[in-house]
Design a protein around this motif. Structure first.
Motif, PDB file in Angstrom:
ATOM      1  N   TYR A  94      88.864  78.037 110.211  1.00  0.00           N
ATOM      2  CA  TYR A  94      88.577  76.687 110.702  1.00  0.00           C
ATOM      3  C   TYR A  94      89.276  76.423 112.043  1.00  0.00           C
ATOM      4  O   TYR A  94      90.474  76.615 112.178  1.00  0.00           O
ATOM      5  N   GLN A  95      88.497  75.975 113.051  1.00  0.00           N
ATOM      6  CA  GLN A  95      89.016  75.779 114.415  1.00  0.00           C
ATOM      7  C   GLN A  95      89.077  74.310 114.823  1.00  0.00           C
ATOM      8  O   GLN A  95      89.389  74.011 115.971  1.00  0.00           O
ATOM      9  N   GLY A  96      88.693  73.421 113.936  1.00  0.00           N
ATOM     10  CA  GLY A  96      88.519  72.023 114.347  1.00  0.00           C
ATOM     11  C   GLY A  96      89.747  71.163 114.152  1.00  0.00           C
ATOM     12  O   GLY A  96      90.866  71.668 113.978  1.00  0.00           O
ATOM     13  N   GLU A  97      89.546  69.861 114.200  1.00  0.00           N
ATOM     14  CA  GLU A  97      90.662  68.918 114.147  1.00  0.00           C
ATOM     15  C   GLU A  97      90.536  67.895 113.025  1.00  0.00           C
ATOM     16  O   GLU A  97      91.312  66.943 112.959  1.00  0.00           O
ATOM     17  N   ALA A  98      89.575  68.100 112.131  1.00  0.00           N
ATOM     18  CA  ALA A  98      89.349  67.099 111.081  1.00  0.00           C
ATOM     19  C   ALA A  98      90.424  67.208 110.009  1.00  0.00           C
ATOM     20  O   ALA A  98      90.971  68.286 109.780  1.00  0.00           O
ATOM     21  N   ASP A  99      90.772  66.063 109.370  1.00  0.00           N
ATOM     22  CA  ASP A  99      91.695  66.155 108.242  1.00  0.00           C
ATOM     23  C   ASP A  99      91.146  65.521 106.968  1.00  0.00           C
ATOM     24  O   ASP A  99      91.858  65.416 105.973  1.00  0.00           O
ATOM     25  N   ASP A 100      89.874  65.118 106.997  1.00  0.00           N
ATOM     26  CA  ASP A 100      89.252  64.675 105.740  1.00  0.00           C
ATOM     27  C   ASP A 100      87.746  64.970 105.790  1.00  0.00           C
ATOM     28  O   ASP A 100      87.230  65.426 106.814  1.00  0.00           O
ATOM     29  N   ALA A 101      87.075  64.689 104.668  1.00  0.00           N
ATOM     30  CA  ALA A 101      85.658  65.061 104.559  1.00  0.00           C
ATOM     31  C   ALA A 101      84.811  64.348 105.623  1.00  0.00           C
ATOM     32  O   ALA A 101      83.971  64.973 106.265  1.00  0.00           O
ATOM     33  N   ALA A 102      85.056  63.051 105.824  1.00  0.00           N
ATOM     34  CA  ALA A 102      84.257  62.320 106.808  1.00  0.00           C
ATOM     35  C   ALA A 102      84.444  62.937 108.197  1.00  0.00           C
ATOM     36  O   ALA A 102      83.485  63.117 108.947  1.00  0.00           O
ATOM     37  N   GLY A 103      85.695  63.287 108.509  1.00  0.00           N
ATOM     38  CA  GLY A 103      85.978  63.900 109.800  1.00  0.00           C
ATOM     39  C   GLY A 103      85.288  65.251 109.944  1.00  0.00           C
ATOM     40  O   GLY A 103      84.741  65.577 110.997  1.00  0.00           O
ATOM     41  N   TYR A 104      85.286  66.023 108.847  1.00  0.00           N
ATOM     42  CA  TYR A 104      84.639  67.330 108.892  1.00  0.00           C
ATOM     43  C   TYR A 104      83.136  67.191 109.119  1.00  0.00           C
ATOM     44  O   TYR A 104      82.543  67.902 109.927  1.00  0.00           O
ATOM     45  N   LEU A 105      82.521  66.259 108.416  1.00  0.00           N
ATOM     46  CA  LEU A 105      81.071  66.078 108.544  1.00  0.00           C
ATOM     47  C   LEU A 105      80.721  65.596 109.947  1.00  0.00           C
ATOM     48  O   LEU A 105      79.749  66.051 110.560  1.00  0.00           O
ATOM     49  N   TYR A 106      81.531  64.683 110.467  1.00  0.00           N
ATOM     50  CA  TYR A 106      81.302  64.186 111.828  1.00  0.00           C
ATOM     51  C   TYR A 106      81.381  65.349 112.812  1.00  0.00           C
ATOM     52  O   TYR A 106      80.495  65.553 113.651  1.00  0.00           O
ATOM     53  N   GLU A 107      82.457  66.125 112.676  1.00  0.00           N
ATOM     54  CA  GLU A 107      82.682  67.248 113.588  1.00  0.00           C
ATOM     55  C   GLU A 107      81.551  68.281 113.498  1.00  0.00           C
ATOM     56  O   GLU A 107      81.160  68.869 114.505  1.00  0.00           O
ATOM     57  N   SER A 108      81.018  68.486 112.285  1.00  0.00           N
ATOM     58  CA  SER A 108      79.921  69.450 112.104  1.00  0.00           C
ATOM     59  C   SER A 108      78.748  69.123 113.013  1.00  0.00           C
ATOM     60  O   SER A 108      78.017  70.011 113.436  1.00  0.00           O
TER      61      SER A 108
END
Ligand code: HEC
Ligand code: HEC
Length: 272
Positions: A94-108
């Motif tokens: 994982y290379q991103g900056e998200a720290d929760d599910a909403a952040g991960y989905l947004y980043e996707s």
């Protein structure tokens, strides 16, 4: 004489009727008015409405279901996307900056290569580069509130509580089409943008990666092949690509004039 009068008055009535009918009865052909863009007031929106907005964007203008379908198998199904988010973030790849599910989905949606689902990367990159385009740019160009609405939809789809907040700024949405046939697109570029060909193809300034580069397709394919490639994508699979990925219902969506316009345009692309 009686009969004569009857005939005359009947004829006059008939003529009068048709004259009136042609003036008032036959609908006048007028170009459809341009669709008005509606401003949705998000502050007044309930969470259910926000999720429903996300669902509409997911299936419609967001073009997500072009790739995320049962059929092609070249993009993961998203029912579980919210559920697997924590696992993705904890993964060493994982290379991103998200720290929760909403952040991960947004980043996707805005930085798809932050995490590339194993087996789904762009070929030859060892799952480091995603073939999914950035959905905030290009012809789809989702706004921030729209992306948040899709996150809400994906959380809801996975059976989770929705944790994204409804943004306070208004979001514009084209109204539902009321069964009126849309006017045909005037230029090939407009049709390509509306049918999201660039999500998968390098074409008209778009950088899609799931299908062949079409910037010099006219040097390789005759018009008949191009027409068939659009109408029956699985009839003849371009070398090195997968079947069942390109949508096979463009024949139902395109007007004949648009199809010919696209074929002519593609045939004229001979590369640099
Ligand atoms: C051109 C094809 C394409 C389109 C269009 C597309 N995606 Fe994707 N998407 C992919 C592929 C391929 C992957 C897997 C590679 C990766 O992880 O980036 C993916 C991955 C994802 C993931 C990560 C899933 C996981 O299990 O971690 C999410 C979330 C996602 N897409 C959401 C969306 C949404 C929402 C849209 C529409 C706004 C969309 N995608 C449009 C091809 C596409
Ligand atoms: C979801 C991804 C996707 C979308 C959207 C898509 N295509 Fe494709 N297209 C592909 C794939 C994958 C192939 C290669 C497999 C095949 O030949 O069917 C392909 C093949 C083609 C070919 C044949 C290329 C060759 O080298 O012979 C043409 C032409 C084409 N597409 C045009 C279009 C046009 C025009 C649109 C929009 C109206 C479009 N495509 C939308 C994925 C897509």
């Amino acid at each position: 004489m009686r009969t004569f009068l009857a005939v005359v008055s009947f004829s006059l009535l008939t003529v009068g009727f048709f004259a009136a009918y042609s003036n008032y009865g036959i609908p006048q052909i007028e170009p459809a008015p341009p669709p008005e863009v509606e401003e949705l007031d998000l502050a007044a929106m309930s969470m259910d409405e926000f999720v429903a907005l996300g669902a509409r964007l997911y299936q419609g203008r967001g073009t997500c279901t072009l790739c995320h379908t049962e059929l092609g198998g070249r993009a993961p199904l998203l029912e579980e996307a919210a559920a697997v988010a924590a696992e993705r973030i904890a993964d060493e790849r994982y290379q991103g900056e998200a720290d929760d599910a909403a952040g991960y989905l947004y980043e996707s949606m805005v930085a798809p290569s932050a995490y590339v689902v194993a087996g789904f990367g762009k070929s030859g990159t060892g799952d480091t580069v995603s073939p999914m385009p950035n959905m905030a740019t290009g012809s789809v160009g989702l706004s921030e509130p729209e992306i948040r609405a899709i996150v809400a939809f994906l959380q809801d789809l996975g059976g989770f509580e929705v944790t994204v907040e409804i943004p306070t700024e208004a979001v514009e949405e084209a109204p539902e089409e009321a069964g009126e046939p849309r006017p045909p697109f005037a230029t090939p570029e407009e049709a390509i943008a509306e049918f999201a060909c660039g999500a998968c193809h390098k074409l008209a300034g778009e950088e899609g990666e799931l299908g062949p580069d079409l910037t010099s397709i006219g040097a390789r394919r005759a018009k008949d092949d191009l027409r068939r490639a659009i109408l029956q994508p699985n009839a003849d699979i371009a070398e090195g690509f997968e079947p069942d990925l390109m949508p096979d219902d463009y024949g139902e969506q395109l007007y004949a004039v648009e199809l010919e316009m696209l074929v002519d345009y593609l045939a004229g692309l001979k590369g640099p």
